[in-house]
Motif scaffolding. Sequence first.
Motif, PDB file in Angstrom:
ATOM      1  N   ALA A   1       0.814  -1.209   0.000  1.00 28.25           N
ATOM      2  CA  ALA A   1       0.000   0.000   0.000  1.00 28.25           C
ATOM      3  C   ALA A   1       0.853   1.266   0.000  1.00 28.25           C
ATOM      4  N   SER A   2       1.913   1.292   0.836  1.00 25.56           N
ATOM      5  CA  SER A   2       2.741   2.498   0.938  1.00 25.56           C
ATOM      6  C   SER A   2       3.514   2.764  -0.351  1.00 25.56           C
ATOM      7  N   ILE A   3       4.034   1.685  -0.964  1.00 26.55           N
ATOM      8  CA  ILE A   3       4.768   1.853  -2.224  1.00 26.55           C
ATOM      9  C   ILE A   3       3.836   2.316  -3.334  1.00 26.55           C
ATOM     10  N   LEU A   4       2.640   1.710  -3.372  1.00 27.42           N
ATOM     11  CA  LEU A   4       1.670   2.084  -4.406  1.00 27.42           C
ATOM     12  C   LEU A   4       1.313   3.565  -4.290  1.00 27.42           C
ATOM     13  N   ARG A   5       1.020   4.023  -3.051  1.00 26.56           N
ATOM     14  CA  ARG A   5       0.672   5.430  -2.861  1.00 26.56           C
ATOM     15  C   ARG A   5       1.850   6.338  -3.264  1.00 26.56           C
ATOM     16  N   ALA A   6       3.047   5.958  -2.847  1.00 29.56           N
ATOM     17  CA  ALA A   6       4.223   6.790  -3.115  1.00 29.56           C
ATOM     18  C   ALA A   6       4.503   6.900  -4.617  1.00 29.56           C
ATOM     19  N   ARG A   7       4.423   5.767  -5.315  1.00 33.64           N
ATOM     20  CA  ARG A   7       4.699   5.797  -6.760  1.00 33.64           C
ATOM     21  C   ARG A   7       3.648   6.628  -7.499  1.00 33.64           C
ATOM     22  N   ILE A   8       2.397   6.455  -7.122  1.00 31.31           N
ATOM     23  CA  ILE A   8       1.324   7.217  -7.760  1.00 31.31           C
ATOM     24  C   ILE A   8       1.526   8.720  -7.525  1.00 31.31           C
ATOM     25  N   ASN A   9       1.866   9.066  -6.293  1.00 27.83           N
ATOM     26  CA  ASN A   9       2.068  10.472  -5.942  1.00 27.83           C
ATOM     27  C   ASN A   9       3.191  11.102  -6.768  1.00 27.83           C
ATOM     28  N   VAL A  10       4.296  10.344  -6.925  1.00 26.87           N
ATOM     29  CA  VAL A  10       5.434  10.842  -7.706  1.00 26.87           C
ATOM     30  C   VAL A  10       5.022  11.132  -9.154  1.00 26.87           C
ATOM     31  N   HIS A  11       4.300  10.196  -9.750  1.00 25.27           N
ATOM     32  CA  HIS A  11       3.946  10.370 -11.166  1.00 25.27           C
ATOM     33  C   HIS A  11       2.901  11.461 -11.370  1.00 25.27           C
ATOM     34  N   LEU A  12       1.981  11.599 -10.437  1.00 23.77           N
ATOM     35  CA  LEU A  12       1.002  12.673 -10.553  1.00 23.77           C
ATOM     36  C   LEU A  12       1.665  14.041 -10.377  1.00 23.77           C
ATOM     37  N   GLU A  13       2.649  14.108  -9.468  1.00 30.28           N
ATOM     38  CA  GLU A  13       3.384  15.364  -9.303  1.00 30.28           C
ATOM     39  C   GLU A  13       4.196  15.693 -10.551  1.00 30.28           C
ATOM     40  N   ASN A  14       4.790  14.656 -11.158  1.00 31.65           N
ATOM     41  CA  ASN A  14       5.538  14.868 -12.403  1.00 31.65           C
ATOM     42  C   ASN A  14       4.626  15.380 -13.510  1.00 31.65           C
ATOM     43  N   MET A  15       3.430  14.803 -13.620  1.00 32.92           N
ATOM     44  CA  MET A  15       2.479  15.247 -14.643  1.00 32.92           C
ATOM     45  C   MET A  15       2.044  16.682 -14.389  1.00 32.92           C
ATOM     46  N   ALA A  16       1.819  17.017 -13.112  1.00 32.55           N
ATOM     47  CA  ALA A  16       1.418  18.382 -12.772  1.00 32.55           C
ATOM     48  C   ALA A  16       2.518  19.369 -13.161  1.00 32.55           C
ATOM     49  N   ALA A  17       3.769  18.965 -12.916  1.00 33.50           N
ATOM     50  CA  ALA A  17       4.895  19.835 -13.271  1.00 33.50           C
ATOM     51  C   ALA A  17       4.978  20.020 -14.787  1.00 33.50           C
ATOM     52  N   LYS A  18       4.791  18.917 -15.528  1.00 30.84           N
ATOM     53  CA  LYS A  18       4.823  18.999 -16.990  1.00 30.84           C
ATOM     54  C   LYS A  18       3.711  19.907 -17.523  1.00 30.84           C
ATOM     55  N   GLU A  19       2.512  19.745 -16.952  1.00 32.34           N
ATOM     56  CA  GLU A  19       1.385  20.571 -17.391  1.00 32.34           C
ATOM     57  C   GLU A  19       1.629  22.044 -17.072  1.00 32.34           C
ATOM     58  N   PHE A  20       2.228  22.299 -15.908  1.00 28.16           N
ATOM     59  CA  PHE A  20       2.542  23.674 -15.529  1.00 28.16           C
ATOM     60  C   PHE A  20       3.538  24.285 -16.519  1.00 28.16           C
ATOM     61  N   LEU A  21       4.604  23.529 -16.811  1.00 23.11           N
ATOM     62  CA  LEU A  21       5.617  24.033 -17.744  1.00 23.11           C
ATOM     63  C   LEU A  21       5.043  24.226 -19.141  1.00 23.11           C
ATOM     64  N   LYS A  22       4.161  23.291 -19.548  1.00 23.17           N
ATOM     65  CA  LYS A  22       3.547  23.407 -20.866  1.00 23.17           C
ATOM     66  C   LYS A  22       2.652  24.640 -20.936  1.00 23.17           C
ATOM     67  N   SER A  23       1.878  24.874 -19.866  1.00 20.60           N
ATOM     68  CA  SER A  23       0.999  26.045 -19.862  1.00 20.60           C
ATOM     69  C   SER A  23       1.824  27.330 -19.897  1.00 20.60           C
ATOM     70  N   LYS A  24       2.962  27.310 -19.173  1.00 23.14           N
ATOM     71  CA  LYS A  24       3.851  28.473 -19.203  1.00 23.14           C
ATOM     72  C   LYS A  24       4.432  28.674 -20.589  1.00 23.14           C
ATOM     73  N   ALA A  25       4.857  27.555 -21.210  1.00 22.70           N
ATOM     74  CA  ALA A  25       5.432  27.631 -22.551  1.00 22.70           C
ATOM     75  C   ALA A  25       4.392  28.127 -23.555  1.00 22.70           C
ATOM     76  N   ASP A  26       3.158  27.609 -23.432  1.00 29.52           N
ATOM     77  CA  ASP A  26       2.084  28.057 -24.326  1.00 29.52           C
ATOM     78  C   ASP A  26       1.807  29.547 -24.138  1.00 29.52           C
ATOM     79  N   TYR A  27       1.798  29.960 -22.869  1.00 26.23           N
ATOM     80  CA  TYR A  27       1.560  31.379 -22.569  1.00 26.23           C
ATOM     81  C   TYR A  27       2.668  32.243 -23.166  1.00 26.23           C
ATOM     82  N   LEU A  28       3.922  31.810 -22.981  1.00 26.09           N
ATOM     83  CA  LEU A  28       5.045  32.577 -23.519  1.00 26.09           C
ATOM     84  C   LEU A  28       5.009  32.630 -25.040  1.00 26.09           C
ATOM     85  N   GLU A  29       4.604  31.507 -25.666  1.00 25.31           N
ATOM     86  CA  GLU A  29       4.507  31.485 -27.123  1.00 25.31           C
ATOM     87  C   GLU A  29       3.473  32.483 -27.616  1.00 25.31           C
TER      88      GLU A  29
END
Length: 382
Positions: free
Chosen positions: A117-145
Amino acid sequence: MMPCDKKEFQKTILAVDDTPDNLMLILEVLQDKYKVKTFKDPKKALEYLHGNVCIDLILLDIMMPELSGYDVLKVLKGNQKTKDIPVIFLTALSGEVDEQKGLEMGASDYITKPLSASILRARINVHLENMAAKEFLKSKADYLEVEIKKRTKEILSVQDITILTLASLAETRDIDTGRHLKRTQHYIKILASALKNHPKFMNYLSEDEIETLFRSAPLHDIGKVGIADKILLKPSMLSDTEFEIMKTHTTMGKEAIERAEEEAGFKANFLETAKEIAYCHHENYDGSGYPLGLSGDGIPISARLMALSDVYDALTSRRAYKEAMPHKEALSIIKEERGFKFDPDIVDAFLMCDSDFFEISQRFADSDVALEQKQKLIDRML
């Protein structure tokens, strides 16, 4: 496809496993923090994904009947709407080769069973945070473009206004110009577009250069601001001496642009083209023009294009000392000057699109009222 509510805070996880006990465990571990959708049948999971874009992460078993996790992942990666959703494989296969295969196919992670359970939660959290970071950077890049495009458009607009303002300094002192600047802009673009695939011109006439020609063209007679009114505004043909003075407008135009570059401290591509046009658009293909007596391909292409555009407009426009010449007569004169005053290939291109020239001449024709108003202004100046 159902729209995704971007305001929804809670993430949604889709789990696919043919073992009900595994799905129950996943649900118990995750439901306090996430929305969880579970499927035993991978085909039904794919059907659901086809109609729903609000899935943030997928947990996927590998060993399933009919359709394996690898098969499902291949479908997901082949779909534009699901290819970026993180996929974590959950499997009893613990071999390095199995894990490598999953990762090479595009899986984001690989968790072996039995699940922790702890590993599953931790891995999911890491990947969701990575996706959030990617979406943030993409939105910033789109805005700058968008901002860069907006600012670039504003800069180009300011350049265009500056060019037209400078060019109009000559126009306001010369009754013969009228809407000459607008017409010659379009004439040179028509010619350049007709020649962009010609072997002799294709390396020069890129889409960017054609746009530069269009924007630079109004500066071709900027040097006329330095010509005295008694010559520039003379309502009859110039004497030989007066014509020699008038010819200096080409040099004065080039030098004025050079001084502007020196003041700015940098050189711009459109000003390089503007200098060529201002300085050399009265050069003749046979070498009889001015100010340098250049000939043939020694004359800049931009100036050769403007030479024909300028003469056609002079022939078909009303002047203080003449009426406008009909299009067919102007056509005949330009044909006669093929190889003498004008580049033969440019004349040939003109003959293929002369109807476009005529349409521009009519669309931007000088009105009688405007000409009369200008004449009254000049009468007061003289």
